[in-house]
Design a protein around this motif. Structure first.
Motif, PDB file in Angstrom:
ATOM      1  N   ASP A 191     -34.607  13.641 -45.941  1.00 22.56           N
ATOM      2  CA  ASP A 191     -35.332  12.400 -46.245  1.00 22.56           C
ATOM      3  C   ASP A 191     -34.841  11.731 -47.533  1.00 22.56           C
ATOM      4  O   ASP A 191     -35.624  11.196 -48.306  1.00 22.56           O
ATOM      5  CB  ASP A 191     -36.844  12.675 -46.338  1.00 22.56           C
ATOM      6  N   VAL A 211     -40.476  18.102 -46.933  1.00 23.48           N
ATOM      7  CA  VAL A 211     -39.925  18.558 -45.661  1.00 23.48           C
ATOM      8  C   VAL A 211     -39.676  20.062 -45.732  1.00 23.48           C
ATOM      9  O   VAL A 211     -39.042  20.551 -46.677  1.00 23.48           O
ATOM     10  CB  VAL A 211     -38.611  17.824 -45.331  1.00 23.48           C
ATOM     11  N   VAL A 262     -38.662  11.981 -39.926  1.00 20.24           N
ATOM     12  CA  VAL A 262     -39.220  11.954 -41.278  1.00 20.24           C
ATOM     13  C   VAL A 262     -39.216  10.539 -41.819  1.00 20.24           C
ATOM     14  O   VAL A 262     -40.214  10.047 -42.358  1.00 20.24           O
ATOM     15  CB  VAL A 262     -38.430  12.892 -42.211  1.00 20.24           C
ATOM     16  N   ARG A 263     -38.093   9.866 -41.662  1.00 18.21           N
ATOM     17  CA  ARG A 263     -38.006   8.483 -42.149  1.00 18.21           C
ATOM     18  C   ARG A 263     -38.948   7.574 -41.367  1.00 18.21           C
ATOM     19  O   ARG A 263     -39.571   6.673 -41.929  1.00 18.21           O
ATOM     20  CB  ARG A 263     -36.558   8.000 -42.040  1.00 18.21           C
ATOM     21  N   ASP A 286     -29.998  12.722 -44.590  1.00 18.62           N
ATOM     22  CA  ASP A 286     -30.993  12.169 -43.679  1.00 18.62           C
ATOM     23  C   ASP A 286     -32.013  13.226 -43.296  1.00 18.62           C
ATOM     24  O   ASP A 286     -33.213  12.951 -43.188  1.00 18.62           O
ATOM     25  CB  ASP A 286     -30.300  11.627 -42.423  1.00 18.62           C
ATOM     26  N   ARG A 287     -31.561  14.442 -43.140  1.00 14.80           N
ATOM     27  CA  ARG A 287     -32.452  15.531 -42.722  1.00 14.80           C
ATOM     28  C   ARG A 287     -33.467  15.875 -43.807  1.00 14.80           C
ATOM     29  O   ARG A 287     -34.582  16.320 -43.503  1.00 14.80           O
ATOM     30  CB  ARG A 287     -31.628  16.764 -42.354  1.00 14.80           C
ATOM     31  N   THR A 328     -41.752   8.447 -40.036  1.00 11.23           N
ATOM     32  CA  THR A 328     -43.098   8.733 -40.529  1.00 11.23           C
ATOM     33  C   THR A 328     -43.356   8.036 -41.855  1.00 11.23           C
ATOM     34  O   THR A 328     -44.404   7.416 -42.064  1.00 11.23           O
ATOM     35  CB  THR A 328     -43.281  10.260 -40.684  1.00 11.23           C
ATOM     36  N   ARG A 329     -42.406   8.150 -42.783  1.00 15.04           N
ATOM     37  CA  ARG A 329     -42.565   7.488 -44.085  1.00 15.04           C
ATOM     38  C   ARG A 329     -42.755   5.986 -43.918  1.00 15.04           C
ATOM     39  O   ARG A 329     -43.620   5.373 -44.544  1.00 15.04           O
ATOM     40  CB  ARG A 329     -41.349   7.774 -44.963  1.00 15.04           C
TER      41      ARG A 329
END
Length: 372
Positions: free
Chosen positions: A275, A77, A57-58, A272-273, A60-61
């Motif tokens: 985001d 998410v 996710v991070r 973290d999961r 991708t961001r």
């Protein structure tokens, strides 16, 4: 795609691979509801399975932010079980989409710019001084002239009322709750609304409703920082908060012991999961400093905060010492940064607040510095 920006964003996404399925995130069905506005705003839903790397996710961001012409990136998410089919590998079933009885995806987090920087204070276990850190950080930011609110989301053990010396029901004006205030910090807590000895025996939906009410129905005004004091662990309150509003960052509070470090690590992985970046670690009860001679004594094992920050790759924002009389000040509603600003603990909190401002900045016009 005829739009060059759409093509650039799509190209960036195809360069991100999910090693679990050996495919890029678009082909793996992890990207849904992709919206790209003419002004460069990008919004998408990211389907993250339990076995998928949370760092995707991070990644991708970061990749989309670096695309030329992109001005803003919003990512929601969701899990594959939430009525989605994302994060599937070759041959995996697509029947989950629209399956009867599937849980609908959570609503997109609210954008509430009037709340400024929303900062979650969390810990993996209880008893590490999370509320002490939250209250003193809020009070120190207010002393530095920032407009600060603190939302006590620890509905199972709300301590903010006692730590700020406030114990009354907040007024309601125009259908909105007016937060109470002390030490130039606006306050909202379940402790203002229920009896002190009333147990909080609530499950997920009630927790979500309370957090939403504290965000939507409280007249916070214009803030630079909203500090959210979360309950320990990784349960309903944490997930409800990040689903309800865009949380900019989190701080993990730990003590030097190994058991606290392990719990803190799990808390950080949860953020973290979903985001939410963890911007730093605060090690509380690091040592005892003698008030007479200034010598430092390690009451617990040393180096735990540094070890956790190194494992997570984040900053160790500071060490807060054990200090004689500090608990009494908290019980009297006096954060140590207000009551004893030149003490070792208060100086540690001042450095932590300075680190927070450096990490996530400030907002608005700086107010006059409060002294005394």
């Amino acid at each position: 795609m005829s739009n060059p920006l759409q093509a650039r964003v799509a190209g960036a996404l195809t360069n991100i691979r999910n090693p679990r399925v050996d495919n890029d995130v678009i082909s793996a069905g992890m990207i849904q509801d992709l919206q790209i506005e003419d002004d460069g705003r990008v919004a998408l839903t990211f389907v993250l399975g339990r076995d998928d790397p949370a760092g995707l996710v991070r990644e991708t961001r970061s990749a989309v932010r670096e695309v030329e012409g992109v001005t803003e990136v919003k990512i929601k998410v969701v899990e594959p079980t939430a009525g989605t089919e994302g994060s599937r590998g070759p041959g995996e079933s697509q029947a989950a989409r629209g399956q009867p009885g599937a849980v609908p995806p959570p609503p997109a987090p609210m954008e509430m710019p009037n709340l400024g920087h929303i900062l979650a204070i969390s810990s993996g276990k209880g008893g590490v001084g999370k509320s002490t850190v939250a209250s003193n950080l809020a009070a120190e930011l207010a002393r530095a002239g920032r407009r600060v609110g603190i939302m006590d989301a620890d509905i199972y053990g709300p301590n903010i009322p006692r730590m700020f010396g406030v114990d009354e029901k907040p007024p309601v004006r125009g259908g909105r709750i007016v937060p109470l205030e002390n030490h130039n910090v606006k306050l909202m807590s379940l402790g203002f609304l229920v009896e002190r000895d009333q147990p909080a025996i609530w499950r997920g939906p009630i927790v979500m409703k309370i957090i939403q009410q504290f965000l939507r129905d409280v007249d916070w005004g214009e803030l630079d920082y909203l500090i959210v004091d979360l309950p320990p662990g990784t349960g309903d309150a944490q997930l409800s908060l990040v689903q309800a509003v865009h949380v900019e960052a989190a701080i993990i509070v730990t003590t030097p012991q190994e058991v606290a470090i392990g719990d803190g690590l799990r808390g950080a992985k949860m953020f973290d999961r979903v985001d939410v970046p963890v911007i730093g670690i605060v090690e509380n009860m690091s040592y005892f400093e003698c008030p007479s001679c200034g010598s430092q004594t390690q009451i617990f094992l040393s180096g735990g905060g540094a070890k956790l920050s190194a494992e997570l790759g984040v900053t160790l924002l500071g060490h807060v010492p054990l200090q004689a009389g500090m608990a009494d000040l908290a019980d009297d509603g006096q954060p140590v940064v207000v009551a004893a600003p030149d003490s070792p603990a208060a100086r540690a909190f001042a450095e932590i607040a300075k680190g927070v401002r450096a990490k996530i900045g400030g907002r608005g016009v700086k107010l006059p510095i409060v002294t005394g």
